[in-house]
Design an enzyme around this catalytic site. Structure first.
Site, PDB file in Angstrom:
ATOM      1  CD1 TRP A   1      11.416   7.293 -25.230  1.00  0.00           C
ATOM      2  CD2 TRP A   1      13.627   7.505 -25.033  1.00  0.00           C
ATOM      3  NE1 TRP A   1      11.661   7.967 -24.062  1.00  0.00           N
ATOM      4  CE2 TRP A   1      13.021   8.111 -23.920  1.00  0.00           C
ATOM      5  CE3 TRP A   1      15.018   7.502 -25.127  1.00  0.00           C
ATOM      6  CZ2 TRP A   1      13.751   8.706 -22.905  1.00  0.00           C
ATOM      7  CZ3 TRP A   1      15.743   8.102 -24.107  1.00  0.00           C
ATOM      8  CH2 TRP A   1      15.110   8.694 -23.022  1.00  0.00           C
TER       9      TRP A   1
ATOM     10  CD  GLU B   1       5.372   6.376 -21.226  1.00  0.00           C
ATOM     11  OE1 GLU B   1       5.798   6.711 -20.096  1.00  0.00           O
ATOM     12  OE2 GLU B   1       6.145   6.038 -22.154  1.00  0.00           O
TER      13      GLU B   1
ATOM     14  CB  VAL C   1      13.430   0.336 -29.837  1.00  0.00           C
ATOM     15  CG1 VAL C   1      13.574   1.830 -29.913  1.00  0.00           C
ATOM     16  CG2 VAL C   1      14.786  -0.329 -29.777  1.00  0.00           C
TER      17      VAL C   1
ATOM     18  CB  ILE D   1      18.924   0.532 -26.391  1.00  0.00           C
ATOM     19  CG1 ILE D   1      18.267   0.461 -27.782  1.00  0.00           C
ATOM     20  CG2 ILE D   1      20.406   0.180 -26.469  1.00  0.00           C
ATOM     21  CD1 ILE D   1      18.804   1.419 -28.794  1.00  0.00           C
TER      22      ILE D   1
ATOM     23  CB  THR E   1      20.483   1.812 -14.557  1.00  0.00           C
ATOM     24  OG1 THR E   1      19.498   2.089 -15.565  1.00  0.00           O
ATOM     25  CG2 THR E   1      21.503   2.932 -14.500  1.00  0.00           C
TER      26      THR E   1
ATOM     27  CG  HIS F   1      15.238   2.636 -17.121  1.00  0.00           C
ATOM     28  ND1 HIS F   1      14.182   3.241 -16.465  1.00  0.00           N
ATOM     29  CD2 HIS F   1      15.052   2.890 -18.439  1.00  0.00           C
ATOM     30  CE1 HIS F   1      13.404   3.814 -17.358  1.00  0.00           C
ATOM     31  NE2 HIS F   1      13.902   3.622 -18.554  1.00  0.00           N
TER      32      HIS F   1
END
Length: 161
Positions: free
Chosen positions: A31, A65, A85, A87, A91, A93
Site C-alpha cells: 500500500w 500481512e 505504512v 494512514i 474508521t 480499521h
C-alpha cells in the site's frame, strides 16, 4: 536522520566481517507506493552499507500481512525487517491494523529470538509518511533506521548464540 532523542547507530562502526555475513530479510507491504518505495530504498541502502550484498526482499499486500511473513522467514535469517505504512482514516480499521502489526511483529521477535526491525509507519496523514520515508526532502529515513537497528541487534546477540 534520527528522530528527537533517537540513538545514533552507525553501521560503519560495526565489524564489516560480522555484518556482511548476516542473512537479512526485508518484508514490505504494498500500500502507498511512493512511501513504500522510499522505505524499501532506505532499507536496501542500509543493507548495502552493512556489506550485505543480497538481502531477501519479499512483498506482501499490506501491513496486516507483515507478521505472518516475518514468522515464516525468521527461522532462516539473522534479522528480519518489516516495512509498512498505515494512514488513519475515518474508521477504527487503522487501530486494528496497527495493533495487529505491532503485536504480531513483537511476538515473532520474542518467540524466535530473531531481531525484527520495525519500519511500520503509523500516520495521521500521507504527508507524515512522506516525511519519514527517506524520500528527497524527508526529515527521516525509517527504512534505513529499521535495518540499522535490526542488524545492530543481530550483531549484539550473536555473542549469545
Amino acid at each position: 536522520m534520527s528522530g528527537h532523542g533517537a540513538p545514533t547507530i552507525d553501521l560503519t562502526t560495526l565489524n564489516p566481517e560480522e555484518t556482511s555475513q548476516l542473512k537479512l530479510a526485508i518484508v514490505a507491504a504494498s500500500w502507498h507506493t511512493q512511501i513504500m518505495d522510499g522505505l524499501v530504498d532506505g532499507a536496501l541502502r542500509a543493507a548495502e552499507e552493512a556489506g550485505i550484498a543480497e538481502p531477501t526482499l519479499l512483498r506482501v499486500p499490506g501491513s496486516f500481512e507483515l507478521p505472518v511473513a516475518a514468522a515464516r522467514l525468521a527461522p532462516h535469517f539473522d534479522a528480519v525487517v518489516a516495512l509498512g505504512v498505515v494512514i488513519r482514516g475515518g474508521t477504527p480499521h487503522f487501530d486494528y491494523v496497527c495493533q495487529a502489526a505491532t503485536s504480531g511483529l513483537t511476538d515473532v521477535s520474542v518467540r524466535t529470538g530473531v531481531p525484527v526491525g520495525f519500519g511500520v509507519l503509523t500516520c495521521d496523514t500521507e504527508q507524515q509518511g512522506i516525511d519519514r520515508a527517506g524520500l528527497p526532502g524527508s526529515k527521516e529515513d525509517k527504512g534505513h533506521e529499521a535495518v540499522t537497528a535490526a542488524l545492530a541487534t543481530a550483531v549484539t546477540l550473536k555473542q549469545f548464540s
